[in-house]
Design a protein around this motif. Structure first.
Motif, short mmCIF file in Angstrom:
data_model
loop_
_atom_site.label_atom_id
_atom_site.label_comp_id
_atom_site.label_asym_id
_atom_site.label_seq_id
_atom_site.Cartn_x
_atom_site.Cartn_y
_atom_site.Cartn_z
N ILE A 237 0.82 -1.22 0.00
CA ILE A 237 0.00 0.00 0.00
C ILE A 237 0.86 1.27 0.00
CG2 ILE A 237 -1.80 1.28 1.21
CD1 ILE A 237 -2.72 -1.28 -0.21
N PRO A 238 1.91 1.37 0.83
CA PRO A 238 2.77 2.56 0.73
C PRO A 238 3.35 2.76 -0.67
CG PRO A 238 3.22 1.42 2.78
CD PRO A 238 2.28 0.54 2.00
N ALA A 239 3.78 1.67 -1.31
CA ALA A 239 4.32 1.78 -2.67
C ALA A 239 3.23 2.22 -3.65
CB ALA A 239 4.92 0.45 -3.11
N LEU A 240 2.04 1.67 -3.48
CA LEU A 240 0.91 2.03 -4.35
C LEU A 240 0.55 3.50 -4.18
CD1 LEU A 240 -1.34 1.34 -6.34
CD2 LEU A 240 -2.67 0.43 -4.41
N LEU A 241 0.53 3.97 -2.95
CA LEU A 241 0.21 5.38 -2.70
C LEU A 241 1.26 6.31 -3.29
CD1 LEU A 241 -1.05 5.08 0.99
CD2 LEU A 241 -2.43 5.66 -1.01
N TRP A 242 2.52 5.88 -3.26
CA TRP A 242 3.58 6.69 -3.88
C TRP A 242 3.31 6.84 -5.37
CZ3 TRP A 242 7.66 4.15 -6.94
CH2 TRP A 242 8.51 5.08 -7.53
N LEU A 243 2.99 5.73 -6.04
CA LEU A 243 2.73 5.77 -7.48
C LEU A 243 1.49 6.61 -7.79
CD1 LEU A 243 3.45 2.02 -8.30
CD2 LEU A 243 4.88 3.98 -8.93
N LEU A 244 0.44 6.42 -7.01
CA LEU A 244 -0.79 7.18 -7.25
C LEU A 244 -0.57 8.68 -6.99
CD1 LEU A 244 -3.49 4.82 -5.69
CD2 LEU A 244 -2.95 5.16 -8.11
N SER A 245 0.27 9.00 -6.01
CA SER A 245 0.54 10.41 -5.74
C SER A 245 1.25 11.06 -6.92
CB SER A 245 1.39 10.56 -4.47
OG SER A 245 2.71 10.08 -4.67
N ILE A 246 2.11 10.30 -7.60
CA ILE A 246 2.79 10.83 -8.78
C ILE A 246 1.79 11.07 -9.91
CG2 ILE A 246 4.49 10.32 -10.58
CD1 ILE A 246 6.06 8.72 -8.53
N VAL A 247 0.90 10.10 -10.12
CA VAL A 247 -0.10 10.23 -11.19
C VAL A 247 -1.03 11.40 -10.91
CG1 VAL A 247 -1.98 9.08 -12.40
CG2 VAL A 247 0.02 7.77 -11.70
N ILE A 248 -1.43 11.56 -9.65
CA ILE A 248 -2.35 12.64 -9.29
C ILE A 248 -1.68 14.01 -9.44
CG2 ILE A 248 -3.62 13.69 -7.38
CD1 ILE A 248 -4.13 10.84 -6.35
N SER A 249 -0.42 14.09 -9.03
CA SER A 249 0.25 15.39 -8.98
C SER A 249 0.95 15.79 -10.27
CB SER A 249 1.29 15.39 -7.85
OG SER A 249 0.69 15.07 -6.62
N ASN A 250 1.14 14.85 -11.18
CA ASN A 250 1.93 15.14 -12.37
C ASN A 250 1.21 14.78 -13.65
OD1 ASN A 250 4.90 15.78 -11.28
ND2 ASN A 250 4.00 14.14 -10.05
N PRO A 251 0.22 15.55 -14.06
CA PRO A 251 -0.44 15.29 -15.36
C PRO A 251 0.48 15.71 -16.50
CG PRO A 251 -1.31 17.29 -14.37
CD PRO A 251 -0.35 16.72 -13.38
N LEU A 252 1.34 14.80 -16.93
CA LEU A 252 2.35 15.12 -17.93
C LEU A 252 1.69 15.35 -19.29
CD1 LEU A 252 5.42 15.37 -18.23
CD2 LEU A 252 5.47 12.96 -18.91
N ARG A 253 1.90 16.54 -19.83
CA ARG A 253 1.32 16.89 -21.13
C ARG A 253 2.42 16.99 -22.17
NH1 ARG A 253 -1.03 20.19 -17.27
NH2 ARG A 253 -3.25 19.83 -16.90
N ARG A 254 2.01 17.08 -23.39
CA ARG A 254 2.97 17.16 -24.48
C ARG A 254 3.89 18.36 -24.30
NH1 ARG A 254 0.55 17.03 -30.40
NH2 ARG A 254 -0.24 15.08 -29.49
N ILE A 462 0.66 2.85 6.94
CA ILE A 462 1.35 1.90 7.82
C ILE A 462 0.72 1.88 9.20
CG2 ILE A 462 3.53 1.47 9.00
CD1 ILE A 462 5.01 2.32 6.56
N LEU A 463 0.34 3.05 9.71
CA LEU A 463 -0.29 3.12 11.03
C LEU A 463 -1.62 2.38 11.04
CD1 LEU A 463 0.43 6.85 12.00
CD2 LEU A 463 1.59 4.79 12.83
N VAL A 464 -2.36 2.46 9.94
CA VAL A 464 -3.63 1.73 9.84
C VAL A 464 -3.37 0.23 9.76
CG1 VAL A 464 -5.64 1.30 8.37
CG2 VAL A 464 -4.87 3.65 8.78
N ILE A 465 -2.43 -0.17 8.92
CA ILE A 465 -2.11 -1.60 8.77
C ILE A 465 -1.66 -2.19 10.10
CG2 ILE A 465 -0.52 -3.24 7.67
CD1 ILE A 465 -0.50 -1.38 5.23
N ASN A 466 -0.98 -1.39 10.91
CA ASN A 466 -0.47 -1.89 12.18
C ASN A 466 -1.57 -2.23 13.18
OD1 ASN A 466 2.17 -2.30 13.67
ND2 ASN A 466 1.11 -0.99 15.14
#
Length: 499
Positions: A237-254, A462-466
């Motif tokens: 989940i931490p790795a997934l959130l990192w990837l999703l944060s990149i997709v959300i924050s970086n709408p790469l355009r031409r 991580i705090l939730v998973i714990n």
């Protein structure tokens, strides 16, 4: 070596490590250690020691690759000690010996680092104290040691802050992480297909390798569906959130720069893997979908809860539409992946929604599922231990005896299945308080950093998973927390002076 070639090479290493450990296993409950495994592990350890002593950064590359490609660390061992633990002990000893020799120890222990040093030292020392309590309380030595070793991984905080300045190190770690995501997906899919098709069966040789060496869990469900879990999925989940944060924050355009250049422009000292990757939105999205597919076979309830909470932490008013779009798409893709895999496994007989519904329903009604019922039965036993030693705990290596609805008899287990309660039971209220101080300090530093959304989202997950898993005090959880702390301090050095 180009990025694609390096990722391909790391993927081959990922596969080779698992194939090697299957035929040349370390020591397991069923088998003695294969001598070839011990020899290869010893050679890797000696090579790393030599490189580190010669101040060759490649020694740290080996350690990083072992952690990233080695999963939970059960594939290689030097005798009874895992290669990961052996590398930790030797690397930290060499690091501080060289620091003393080069008269850098005062710089390492400077005022800039005083707060994390005090907090991490307190946590490590209290872990040692709890280990002694466990030993004198008569806990199994093997269990006490296995509970104590993870706390030593906080010592990687010191070299990690220095390695964060190396672009080469970050590039290797980032490419290894991509290879690990792809490799883990292939491992899970190949395992699933073979069990679902009947080529592998429970209790066969592969099953025991998966459980005892890969450190995983296989649960058979109706319609030839198998729930597959690996210990390294604690960081799924931490790795997934990192990837999703990149997709959300970086709408790469031409015409825009790659994510790597965008991230480096924002903060050249960032430890975020994207800072050394030439990743595109397509690649990032593909990796995120890969992790969602793994999650659809893993099906751990608390991971799903952590994902939802983590996504909420990624919310930003400035790009709320994109956040909502990505969040909804992630949910729909997870459902699609689960449905497609279950439909294929059942030979077209079931979409599997009844299984998914059962696992969610068992949160409110735990008596309807064995694993949830087991966790519920453990609760009063754990509370009894806490009441007996509330302040100091009864020491690391503690076990609990309870009736198992799975085995239909009383069993003694070191797995409490309640993360925070396990901390209190073993380390007492004082131990939990030190943990909370470390986490609170990290939050204080991270909030001061303007690029902290992913960091907070990751820690929250991580705090939730714990709550129901030992995420915080598992080796991988501690390594991740160490990375987050070093990253936060590197991104906000000036804030330390005002704390």
């Amino acid at each position: 070596m180009t990025q694609k070639k390096q990722i391909s090479f790391f993927l081959l290493l990922y596969a080779a490590l698992r194939i090697f450990s299957y035929f040349f296993s370390p020591e397991t409950p069923l088998y003695a250690a294969n001598q070839i495994n011990t020899i290869i592990s010893a050679l890797i350890l000696l090579t790393t020691i030599y490189l580190l002593w010669k101040k060759d950064e490649r020694g740290w590359y080996i350690i990083a690759l072992e952690i990233l490609l080695g999963g939970a660390g059960g594939y290689l061992a030097v005798g009874k000690l895992s290669l990961r633990t052996s590398l930790l002990i030797c690397s930290i000893v060499i690091y501080f010996l060289l620091a003393i020799k080069d008269k850098r120890i005062k710089m390492i222990l400077s005022q800039t680092n005083s707060y994390p040093i005090i907090l991490l030292s307190s946590l490590i020392c209290w872990g040692m104290f709890s280990a002694l309590r466990g030993y004198f309380a008569g806990h199994a030595v093997s269990l006490t040691i296995s509970d104590t070793i993870p706390y030593l991984f906080f010592l990687y905080y010191f070299p990690l802050r220095e390695l964060a300045q190396s672009e080469k190190f970050k590039q290797i770690a980032s490419n290894a992480l991509i290879a690990t995501i792809i490799g883990n997906f292939l491992l899970i899919i190949v395992t699933f297909i073979n069990f679902s098709s009947g080529h592998f069966v429970l209790q066969d040789t592969y099953y025991h390798w998966y459980r005892d060496v890969a450190l995983g869990k296989i649960t058979e469900l109706p319609f030839h569906f198998y729930r597959l879990v690996l210990n390294e999925h604690l960081l799924l989940i931490p790795a997934l959130l990192w990837l999703l944060s990149i997709v959300i924050s970086n709408p790469l355009r031409r015409g825009e720069k790659s994510l790597a250049h965008q991230t480096m422009d924002r903060d050249s000292s960032s430890l975020a893997p994207a800072s050394s990757l030439g990743m595109t939105i397509k690649l990032t999205s593909a990796l995120a979908m890969t992790l969602l597919a793994i999650l659809s076979i893993n099906l751990t309830r608390i991971y799903l809860v952590a994902l939802v909470v983590g996504l909420l932490c990624l919310f930003n008013r400035a790009n709320w539409k994109r956040w909502l779009t990505i969040s909804i798409f992630s949910f729909l893709f997870f459902i699609f992946s689960f449905t497609a895999i279950h439909f294929a496994a059942s030979r077209g007989q079931s979409l599997g929604w009844e299984i998914f519904g059962l696992r969610l329903q068992s949160i409110a009604s735990p008596q309807i599922e064995d694993s949830s019922l087991s966790r519920l039965l453990l609760l009063p036993k754990i509370l009894e231990k806490i009441k007996a030693h509330p302040l100091l705990g009864e020491g690391l290596g503690a076990t609990v005896t309870v009736y198992s609805p799975v085995f239909k008899q009383e069993i003694t287990t070191p797995h409490f299945d309640w993360g925070y309660l396990e901390i209190i039971a073993e380390m007492g209220i004082i131990g939990l308080a030190i943990w909370l101080l470390v986490i609170g300090y990290w939050l204080l530093i991270t909030i001061k950093n303007s690029h902290s959304t992913f960091q907070i989202s990751s820690l929250t997950a991580i705090l939730v998973i714990n709550i129901t898993s030992p995420a915080l005090f598992h080796v991988l959880g501690i390594i991740w927390l160490t990375y987050l702390l070093a990253s936060a301090l590197n991104l906000s050095k000036s804030s330390l002076k005002s704390v």
